[in-house]
Design a protein around this motif. Structure first.
Motif, mmCIF file in Angstrom:
data_model
loop_
_atom_site.group_PDB
_atom_site.id
_atom_site.type_symbol
_atom_site.label_atom_id
_atom_site.label_comp_id
_atom_site.label_asym_id
_atom_site.label_seq_id
_atom_site.Cartn_x
_atom_site.Cartn_y
_atom_site.Cartn_z
ATOM 1 N N GLN A 42 24.309 5.944 5.055
ATOM 2 C CA GLN A 42 25.632 5.800 4.458
ATOM 3 C C GLN A 42 26.166 4.383 4.663
ATOM 4 O O GLN A 42 26.770 3.805 3.754
ATOM 5 C CB GLN A 42 26.619 6.814 5.039
ATOM 6 N N THR A 43 25.933 3.822 5.821
ATOM 7 C CA THR A 43 26.390 2.467 6.109
ATOM 8 C C THR A 43 25.751 1.468 5.148
ATOM 9 O O THR A 43 26.428 0.567 4.637
ATOM 10 C CB THR A 43 26.073 2.098 7.576
ATOM 11 N N GLU A 44 24.476 1.648 4.873
ATOM 12 C CA GLU A 44 23.774 0.760 3.938
ATOM 13 C C GLU A 44 24.348 0.901 2.529
ATOM 14 O O GLU A 44 24.622 -0.089 1.855
ATOM 15 C CB GLU A 44 22.271 1.073 3.961
ATOM 16 N N VAL A 45 24.563 2.131 2.086
ATOM 17 C CA VAL A 45 25.110 2.378 0.749
ATOM 18 C C VAL A 45 26.538 1.843 0.659
ATOM 19 O O VAL A 45 26.919 1.215 -0.335
ATOM 20 C CB VAL A 45 25.061 3.887 0.400
ATOM 21 N N THR A 46 27.320 2.062 1.706
ATOM 22 C CA THR A 46 28.701 1.572 1.731
ATOM 23 C C THR A 46 28.730 0.050 1.632
ATOM 24 O O THR A 46 29.572 -0.514 0.915
ATOM 25 C CB THR A 46 29.427 2.050 3.013
ATOM 26 N N ASN A 51 30.368 -4.545 -1.413
ATOM 27 C CA ASN A 51 30.106 -5.894 -1.932
ATOM 28 C C ASN A 51 30.396 -5.967 -3.426
ATOM 29 O O ASN A 51 31.019 -6.929 -3.905
ATOM 30 C CB ASN A 51 28.663 -6.319 -1.654
ATOM 31 N N ASP A 52 29.949 -4.965 -4.165
ATOM 32 C CA ASP A 52 30.202 -4.942 -5.613
ATOM 33 C C ASP A 52 31.697 -4.812 -5.893
ATOM 34 O O ASP A 52 32.244 -5.494 -6.756
ATOM 35 C CB ASP A 52 29.453 -3.780 -6.283
ATOM 36 N N PHE A 53 32.363 -3.941 -5.148
ATOM 37 C CA PHE A 53 33.792 -3.682 -5.375
ATOM 38 C C PHE A 53 34.620 -4.954 -5.197
ATOM 39 O O PHE A 53 35.442 -5.292 -6.044
ATOM 40 C CB PHE A 53 34.277 -2.583 -4.419
ATOM 41 N N VAL A 54 34.407 -5.660 -4.087
ATOM 42 C CA VAL A 54 35.225 -6.855 -3.828
ATOM 43 C C VAL A 54 34.899 -7.984 -4.792
ATOM 44 O O VAL A 54 35.749 -8.836 -5.066
ATOM 45 C CB VAL A 54 35.120 -7.337 -2.359
ATOM 46 N N THR A 55 33.708 -7.976 -5.351
ATOM 47 C CA THR A 55 33.342 -8.989 -6.341
ATOM 48 C C THR A 55 33.947 -8.677 -7.705
ATOM 49 O O THR A 55 34.395 -9.585 -8.409
ATOM 50 C CB THR A 55 31.798 -9.060 -6.473
ATOM 51 N N VAL A 56 33.983 -7.413 -8.063
ATOM 52 C CA VAL A 56 34.449 -7.006 -9.389
ATOM 53 C C VAL A 56 35.970 -6.896 -9.451
ATOM 54 O O VAL A 56 36.598 -7.376 -10.414
ATOM 55 C CB VAL A 56 33.795 -5.668 -9.808
ATOM 56 N N PHE A 57 36.570 -6.283 -8.461
ATOM 57 C CA PHE A 57 38.008 -5.996 -8.521
ATOM 58 C C PHE A 57 38.835 -7.045 -7.777
ATOM 59 O O PHE A 57 39.717 -6.717 -6.987
ATOM 60 C CB PHE A 57 38.286 -4.575 -8.017
ATOM 61 N N THR A 58 38.557 -8.298 -8.084
ATOM 62 C CA THR A 58 39.341 -9.388 -7.498
ATOM 63 C C THR A 58 40.734 -9.402 -8.110
ATOM 64 O O THR A 58 40.960 -8.812 -9.183
ATOM 65 C CB THR A 58 38.666 -10.743 -7.778
ATOM 66 N N LEU A 82 27.219 4.641 -6.425
ATOM 67 C CA LEU A 82 27.040 4.378 -5.002
ATOM 68 C C LEU A 82 28.075 5.144 -4.163
ATOM 69 O O LEU A 82 27.762 5.636 -3.079
ATOM 70 C CB LEU A 82 27.124 2.877 -4.719
ATOM 71 N N LEU A 83 29.292 5.245 -4.675
ATOM 72 C CA LEU A 83 30.322 6.017 -3.977
ATOM 73 C C LEU A 83 29.955 7.497 -3.909
ATOM 74 O O LEU A 83 30.195 8.158 -2.895
ATOM 75 C CB LEU A 83 31.685 5.832 -4.643
#
Length: 179
Positions: A42-46, A51-58, A82-83
């Motif tokens: 779960q830690t790896e998936v999170t 990483n994708d979330f903070v890059t996309v939803f700036t 992934l969620l």
């Protein structure tokens, strides 16, 4: 003769009870080991979805909404998958802890394990709240950046609240377990 048989029977029951207790402890250790393996996954998936979330939803991308709705939606699909995986792993981890609770003979240990399990359940709820937040992108009734950001930030507050609850349960569980 009867007294000897009773004595032997009592001795066997005591030995069997002791074996059962050891077996329960071993089962609990196995379950907690499995939970730890699930937590690592779960830690790896999170890490990946975060990483994708903070890059996309700036903040900049949110300010450009709805002009970039298609861009955000296309990236949101991967994050949502992934969620889903993270939430599933969190729930499976919680199940392992809940199974371990039923094997523990110590009240404080049971309470600690239950709080840890609750923490993982709430962590899965956090994932679900993130999914709801991301799905705001697909809400066709939202047609301006101001409304989008208000809903996005409000969802962020709900996420932060649930995350604090999860962290509180985890900390309480650790205290009870003396970790």
């Amino acid at each position: 003769m009867l007294t000897t048989r009773i004595t032997v029977l009592v001795a066997l029951l005591v030995v069997c009870f002791g074996c059962n207790q050891v077996s329960r402890e071993q089962q609990m250790k196995v379950l907690l080991g499995e939970a730890n393996d699930l937590l690592k996954q779960q830690t790896e998936v999170t890490g990946r979805w975060t990483n994708d979330f903070v890059t996309v939803f700036t903040a900049e991308n949110r300010r450009q909404f709805p002009a970039n709705r298609d861009f955000l939606q296309s990236r949101a699909e991967k994050i949502l998958q992934l969620l889903d995986e993270s939430s599933s792993l969190g729930n499976k981890t919680a199940e392992k802890y809940e199974q371990a609770v039923s094997l523990s003979s110590d009240d404080q240990q049971r309470r600690g394990l239950a709080r840890i399990a609750s923490s993982f359940r709430k962590s899965a709820e956090v994932d679900e709240l993130f999914k709801s937040q991301i799905k705001i992108v697909s809400d066709d009734t939202i047609v301006d950046a101001t409304t989008f950001n208000e809903k996005f930030l409000h969802s962020g507050q709900l996420i932060a609240q649930k995350k604090r609850e999860s962290e509180g349960d985890f900390a309480a569980g650790r205290r009870l377990l003396k970790w």
